[in-house]
Design an enzyme around this catalytic site. Structure first.
Site, PDB file in Angstrom:
ATOM      1  N   CYS A   9      -2.473 -88.424  23.556  1.00 32.37           N
ATOM      2  CA  CYS A   9      -2.747 -89.500  23.356  1.00 32.37           C
ATOM      3  C   CYS A   9      -4.144 -89.496  24.515  1.00 32.37           C
ATOM      4  CB  CYS A   9      -1.824 -90.125  23.429  1.00 32.37           C
ATOM      5  SG  CYS A   9      -1.644 -91.215  25.093  1.00 32.37           S
ATOM      6  N   ASN A  12      -2.533 -89.356  28.709  1.00 35.58           N
ATOM      7  CA  ASN A  12       0.110 -88.322  28.554  1.00 35.58           C
ATOM      8  C   ASN A  12       0.525 -89.886  29.727  1.00 35.58           C
ATOM      9  OD1 ASN A  12       1.538 -85.898  28.825  1.00 35.58           O
ATOM     10  ND2 ASN A  12       1.976 -86.873  27.393  1.00 35.58           N
ATOM     11  N   CYS A  14       1.689 -93.193  28.518  1.00 33.88           N
ATOM     12  CA  CYS A  14       1.780 -94.759  27.906  1.00 33.88           C
ATOM     13  C   CYS A  14       1.806 -93.730  26.269  1.00 33.88           C
ATOM     14  CB  CYS A  14       0.127 -95.374  27.543  1.00 33.88           C
ATOM     15  SG  CYS A  14       0.122 -95.776  28.836  1.00 33.88           S
ATOM     16  N   ARG A  15       1.446 -93.866  24.964  1.00 33.12           N
ATOM     17  CA  ARG A  15       1.679 -93.348  23.734  1.00 33.12           C
ATOM     18  C   ARG A  15       2.724 -91.903  23.552  1.00 33.12           C
ATOM     19  NH1 ARG A  15      -4.205 -95.058  20.911  1.00 33.12           N
ATOM     20  NH2 ARG A  15      -4.950 -94.099  23.085  1.00 33.12           N
ATOM     21  N   SER A  16       1.775 -91.254  24.324  1.00 30.29           N
ATOM     22  CA  SER A  16       2.297 -89.984  23.867  1.00 30.29           C
ATOM     23  C   SER A  16       4.300 -89.500  24.160  1.00 30.29           C
ATOM     24  CB  SER A  16       1.233 -89.221  24.182  1.00 30.29           C
ATOM     25  OG  SER A  16       0.971 -88.618  25.640  1.00 30.29           O
ATOM     26  N   ASP A 127      -3.462 -98.542  21.845  1.00 28.67           N
ATOM     27  CA  ASP A 127      -3.475 -97.809  23.501  1.00 28.67           C
ATOM     28  C   ASP A 127      -3.404 -99.307  24.330  1.00 28.67           C
ATOM     29  OD1 ASP A 127      -3.805 -96.916  25.654  1.00 28.67           O
ATOM     30  OD2 ASP A 127      -5.776 -96.034  25.923  1.00 28.67           O
TER      31      ASP A 127
END
Length: 163
Positions: A9, A12, A14-16, A127
């Site tokens: 993401c 690195n 939140c999402r990933s 995001d």
């Protein structure tokens, strides 16, 4: 031979890392820990060395996932050791394909939600960073929904059914 997957993401945090934690759990549940290595990175280095966003950690822990994470930036040299690079949105997909040293490396990059048969036309995982905890919960739902299809695809590759 180990099959290597990296989720990517923006920063690195939140999402990933969320996708990494969830997919690692799916790999363990499937008994593939010794065969599949899972990690994550960001397209940028703004948060290198930081832990995951506290809201990411909270949502994951509330849903039974253990979190241990240190942010890092994706490096083009990693393509040579990775089998699959999973982008969390179209911006990451484009950035990663531009970083790919070869056309073969560029083909390793896929969108996470492309593995979710129930996903609509928008395959981005939004995001959640600038919002509240609801965005992190929505992110987790999307990640979990795509993880089963991703696991099936990785299992096929690991078992040699797909080149």
């Amino acid at each position: 031979m180990t099959y290597r997957v990296c989720f990517v993401c923006t920063g690195n945090i939140c999402r990933s890392p969320m996708a990494e934690v969830v997919f690692r759990a799916r790999v363990a549940e499937a008994g593939l820990e010794g065969l599949v290595e899972v990690d994550s990175a960001g397209t940028g280095g703004w948060h290198e060395g930081d832990g995951a966003d506290p809201r990411t950690v909270a949502v994951l822990e509330e849903n039974g996932y253990a979190v241990s994470h240190t942010a890092r930036q994706f490096q083009p040299s990693w393509f040579s050791r990775l089998d699959l690079v999973v982008a969390l949105d179209a911006g990451h997909l484009g950035a990663l394909r531009r970083l790919a040293p070869t056309e073969q490396d560029a083909r390793k990059v896929r969108l996470l939600r492309s593995y979710d048969p129930s996903a609509d036309d928008d395959l981005d995982v939004p995001d959640p960073y600038y919002g509240d905890v609801d965005g992190f919960e929505e992110c987790l739902e999307m990640v979990e929904a795509a993880s089963s299809g991703l696991l099936a695809a990785v299992r096929e590759d690991v078992e040699g059914n797909v080149v």
